[in-house]
Design an enzyme around this catalytic site. Structure first.
Site, PDB file in Angstrom:
ATOM      1  N   HIS A  68      37.057  45.611  38.581  1.00 40.38           N
ATOM      2  CA  HIS A  68      36.109  46.525  39.242  1.00 40.38           C
ATOM      3  C   HIS A  68      35.507  45.885  40.499  1.00 40.38           C
ATOM      4  O   HIS A  68      34.978  46.571  41.352  1.00 40.38           O
ATOM      5  CB  HIS A  68      35.009  46.986  38.270  1.00 40.38           C
ATOM      6  CG  HIS A  68      33.927  45.974  38.046  1.00 40.38           C
ATOM      7  ND1 HIS A  68      34.133  44.823  37.321  1.00 40.38           N
ATOM      8  CD2 HIS A  68      32.645  45.926  38.461  1.00 40.38           C
ATOM      9  CE1 HIS A  68      33.018  44.118  37.308  1.00 40.38           C
ATOM     10  NE2 HIS A  68      32.095  44.765  37.984  1.00 40.38           N
ATOM     11  N   LYS A  73      36.912  36.016  38.461  1.00 42.95           N
ATOM     12  CA  LYS A  73      36.329  34.670  38.502  1.00 42.95           C
ATOM     13  C   LYS A  73      36.113  34.170  37.094  1.00 42.95           C
ATOM     14  O   LYS A  73      35.617  34.906  36.234  1.00 42.95           O
ATOM     15  CB  LYS A  73      34.967  34.765  39.223  1.00 42.95           C
ATOM     16  CG  LYS A  73      34.315  33.439  39.477  1.00 42.95           C
ATOM     17  CD  LYS A  73      34.732  32.895  40.823  1.00 42.95           C
ATOM     18  CE  LYS A  73      34.305  31.471  41.034  1.00 42.95           C
ATOM     19  NZ  LYS A  73      35.074  30.473  40.278  1.00 42.95           N
ATOM     20  N   LYS A 109      39.532  34.313  33.089  1.00 43.83           N
ATOM     21  CA  LYS A 109      39.462  33.019  32.406  1.00 43.83           C
ATOM     22  C   LYS A 109      40.863  32.471  32.236  1.00 43.83           C
ATOM     23  O   LYS A 109      41.819  33.239  32.108  1.00 43.83           O
ATOM     24  CB  LYS A 109      38.823  33.180  31.019  1.00 43.83           C
ATOM     25  CG  LYS A 109      38.224  31.901  30.487  1.00 43.83           C
ATOM     26  CD  LYS A 109      36.856  31.632  31.087  1.00 43.83           C
ATOM     27  CE  LYS A 109      36.245  30.344  30.610  1.00 43.83           C
ATOM     28  NZ  LYS A 109      34.842  30.241  31.051  1.00 43.83           N
TER      29      LYS A 109
END
Ligand code: NAD
Length: 474
Positions: A68, A73, A109
């Protein structure tokens, strides 16, 4: 509804269960909630690396939970516990975390299933570089695509190798430095990133302890000074958290590492413990402290604040009832299972959730990414200008009052902001504002019974509004 305290949920199920609990209090329809909750892209890879002349096949992952916002990150973890579900759970937490602290990233991740203690530095470098090359091949890394950072088992050293590998494979990318954060300063890192997560944990708990009515309910006084603290895990996050608590006048009564726990109600000197650890290879047998060979026992010892800063699911339905802390600050990701959460909430423990409390790392990573994209150090343009202005102001004050400012006063006032000052102040502001936002939700939204639900509620609203207002392509 089924009582989660009766079930044994996995880490991933715990995250999903916390999401569902908050989601039903929001106004979004099932479609949007499903899109927020789902993992958008999952990369599972196996690649060969030659270690001491022998070929080893390494298993690794990168999960992009939400697109979105771009880039995605989230840290990269080196651990034998890594599996797809764990990385999915951690990536989901990153999406919610970024939304809570208003950092414009989607969650991601990575995980490499290795025991980093078993490898020589050269072998770790080979594994890290090959993993990065795989991410490049699959378009799972890049300043505008997906930006990793350190996590359990990795540090600035690995981030440096990642950046160098990405830059070598993308020689025309002028923003290559921004492909990863948590780098050494000399490689484009930002001053203040190393301690950021621990400092953020400290700011968050300090803010929680500043409300008299909340502390009265726990039978505690306001402030950090004099509070008895236990920290589990003396790695990057745990060490810095413990250090800031100690500096603020808290008493570090207990410290827990993988080899055991030590406890002294008079307090433990953190740097002396670290020195002892360096010499003896562990924290046990520290002078005047009581030893607990089973590290898990350390979590159950008397204290006001417990900071789990190692791995997930360390407080579960078997030990939750034995926890004596009145406040638990989740510095690690997912240290409490959903079952433990229910038990601790029933006991009236104030649990400050991971998706808010350890967001200091990603907040400062955001500052590092901005620094890399702008190709200029924070403070470079204004430091000298500010110092000259303060100098003039001091001159005016001295002439109008007729009093000469002392050397110490002059030194304090004259200093223009260094990069680290700006980073720490941005972090402090973020942690204070975000805590107040969550506390407001907790106190005003019907059905929100704890800070974790408030945090998920806050994140779902922010991500949901993005989908709602932008629509979905095509
Ligand atoms: P790290 O590898 O630097 O430190 C982890 C420490 O925990 C090590 O000292 C290790 O020996 C210790 N440990 C391992 N098993 C233990 C056990 N059973 N009992 C006690 N201690 C044990 O990792 P880190 O970066 O400090 O990350 C710790 C946690 O914080 C993880 O959950 C991570 O996801 C989370 N986190 C890290 C960051 C970051 O910026 N590094 C940001 C957000 C969240």
């Amino acid at each position: 509804m089924e009582d989660p305290s009766k079930k044994n949920l996995s880490f991933f199920e715990s995250v999903q269960s916390n999401f569902d609990k908050a989601a039903k209090l929001t106004r979004f329809d099932d479609g949007i909630l499903e899109q927020i909750k789902t993992c958008d892209s999952i990369l599972k890879i196996k690649f060969p690396v030659k270690i001491a002349g022998k070929l080893e096949v390494i298993e690794a992952y990168r999960v992009q939970h939400s697109h979105h916002q771009s880039p995605c990150k989230g840290g990269i973890r080196f651990s034998m516990e890594v599996d797809q579900e764990e990385v999915m759970a951690l990536a989901a937490l990153m999406t919610y975390k970024c939304a809570i602290v208003n950092v414009p990233f989607g969650g991601g991740k990575g995980g490499v299933k290795i025991d980093s203690k078993k490898y020589a530095v050269e072998d770790l470098e080979k594994i890290t570089r090959r993993y990065t090359a795989e991410l490049c091949k699959k378009n799972f890394i890049g300043p505008g695509i997906d930006v990793p950072a350190p996590d359990y088992g990795t540090s600035s050293r690995e981030m440096s190798w990642i950046m160098d590998t990405y830059a070598s494979l993308n020689p025309n990318d002028i923003d290559a430095q921004a492909c990863v954060t948590g780098k050494p300063i000399s490689q484009g890192g930002v001053n203040g990133r190393t301690e950021a997560t621990g400092l953020g944990v400290f700011f968050g708990v300090r803010e929680a302890c500043s409300f008299k009515e909340d502390m009265d309910k726990l039978g505690l006084t306001t402030g950090i000074e004099g509070k008895r603290v236990i920290v589990q895990g003396l790695g990057n996050v745990g060490y810095h958290t413990a250090k800031y608590f100690e500096e603020a006048g808290a008493i570090l009564v207990g410290l827990i590492e993988y080899d055991g726990a030590i406890y002294n109600e008079q307090g433990l000197d953190l740097n002396a413990v670290q020195a002892h650890r360096q010499i003896t290879g562990g924290i046990l047998n520290f002078p005047e402290a009581v030893n607990y060979v089973n590290p898990a026992e350390g979590l159950e010892l008397p204290c006001d604040i417990l900071i789990p800063a190692a791995l997930e699911s360390v407080v579960h339905k078997e030990n939750a009832d034995k926890i004596q802390a009145k406040i638990i600050g989740e510095a690690a990701n997912g240290p409490l299972t959903a079952e433990a959460d229910v038990i601790l909430n029933r006991k009236g423990v104030l649990v400050i959730p991971d998706i808010y409390l350890n967001a200091g790392g990603v907040t400062v990573s955001y500052f590092e990414w901005l620094k890399n994209l702008s190709h200029v150090k924070y403070g470079r343009l204004e430091k000298r200008f500010s110092e000259n202005m303060y100098q003039e102001l001091i001159g005016i004050i001295e002439t109008t009052t007729g009093r000469k400012v002392s050397e110490l006063e002059r030194k304090t006032v004259l200093r223009g902001p260094e990069e680290v000052d700006l980073v720490h102040s941005g972090l402090e502001d973020t942690m204070i504002d975000s805590y107040n936002e969550l506390r407001e939700i907790y106190n005003t939204v019907e059905g929100v019974e704890d800070l974790r639900t408030a945090a998920f509620y806050c994140a779902i609203n922010k991500v949901g509004i993005t989908y709602e207002q932008r629509g979905i392509f095509p």
